[in-house]
Design a protein around this motif. Sequence first.
Motif, PDB file in Angstrom:
ATOM      1  N   ASP A   8       0.847  -1.187   0.000  1.00  0.00           N
ATOM      2  CA  ASP A   8       0.000   0.000   0.000  1.00  0.00           C
ATOM      3  C   ASP A   8       0.883   1.238   0.000  1.00  0.00           C
ATOM      4  O   ASP A   8       1.407   1.655   1.033  1.00  0.00           O
TER       5      ASP A   8
ATOM      6  N   GLU B  63      -0.367   4.011  -1.741  1.00  0.00           N
ATOM      7  CA  GLU B  63      -1.359   4.788  -2.484  1.00  0.00           C
ATOM      8  C   GLU B  63      -1.181   6.285  -2.334  1.00  0.00           C
ATOM      9  O   GLU B  63      -1.272   7.035  -3.315  1.00  0.00           O
TER      10      GLU B  63
ATOM     11  N   ASN C 269      -1.270   4.915  -6.864  1.00  0.00           N
ATOM     12  CA  ASN C 269      -1.657   3.589  -7.351  1.00  0.00           C
ATOM     13  C   ASN C 269      -2.447   2.843  -6.275  1.00  0.00           C
ATOM     14  O   ASN C 269      -2.181   3.001  -5.088  1.00  0.00           O
ATOM     15  N   PRO C 270      -3.400   2.006  -6.686  1.00  0.00           N
ATOM     16  CA  PRO C 270      -4.173   1.255  -5.698  1.00  0.00           C
ATOM     17  C   PRO C 270      -3.304   0.231  -4.983  1.00  0.00           C
ATOM     18  O   PRO C 270      -2.314  -0.249  -5.531  1.00  0.00           O
TER      19      PRO C 270
END
Length: 290
Positions: A70, A72, A77-78
């Motif tokens: 993660d 993000e 980005n997811p």
Amino acid sequence: MTVRDTLDEPRIIDTHAHQPTAEFLRDAGGEMMQDAANKFGTEMETWDYEAMIEEYHEQGIGKAIMLGWDAETNTGNPPVPNDYVAEIRDEYPDFFIGFGSVDPLKDDCVEEAIRCVEDLDLSGFKFQQIAQGFDPSDEEHTELFDTIEDLGVPVVFHGGNSTLGAGSPGGRGLKIKYGNPMLIDDVAAEHPDLQILIAHPAFPWEKEQLAICQQKGNVYMDFSGWLPKYIDDQVLHYAKTVLQDKVMFGTDYPMIRPERWFESFDEYFDAPDEVKRKLLWENAEEFLGL
């Protein structure tokens, strides 16, 4: 004959594996992952977990840490969701050990860390400070590491430079200073009950990494992300001698495949079988409490 040939069943533990699927390589990785692939002449191919496990078993690997992701806030980005990591772990419980990921720049990172362990039963956490854009020694992250220490699970920190964004203008804005293991030393000193694994030989800070692993009883390192033939000679020497109880095997799958890693290991890591057993599985068993 190699030490792997003496195994009656797959027993080696890969301490650093990512998903060979679009969730990691394309969605979470995005342009920065494509930059890395372009730089080193690899394809962004994907395949399923059955193929991955078959490949691993053929090489004597019986377990792998599957890492969440993660970044993000810093990359846009997811993430690779922690629920997804838990689902894959549950589908292949004898093979995968699930490590979650929390974005330290998100307001709910502490709550998500608790959920990962108490609700999803994940076994640890992975941080990639360059991609996530944070300094782990900054006091604003103290509550997060206090919480993980209290949860009693280990963490993996990225060590050294990163191939993400390699060759792109500005490296996609990623800052390699966050990969300096000296920032992890602060965390280790202030959280003595937190077990820490520094992923990768931490180029260009290998000596700092060796010093930290030697001085901090709660800090270890792995060989993931590098073929042994490219690892600094001093790192190899320490792994055979004073740090033989603190170095572990890892691939950084699917960027490096096990067969290719072992070919280089057999040629460039000349050590007694008892040391190789420590590196390939015994140290990881101790670190993970298996």
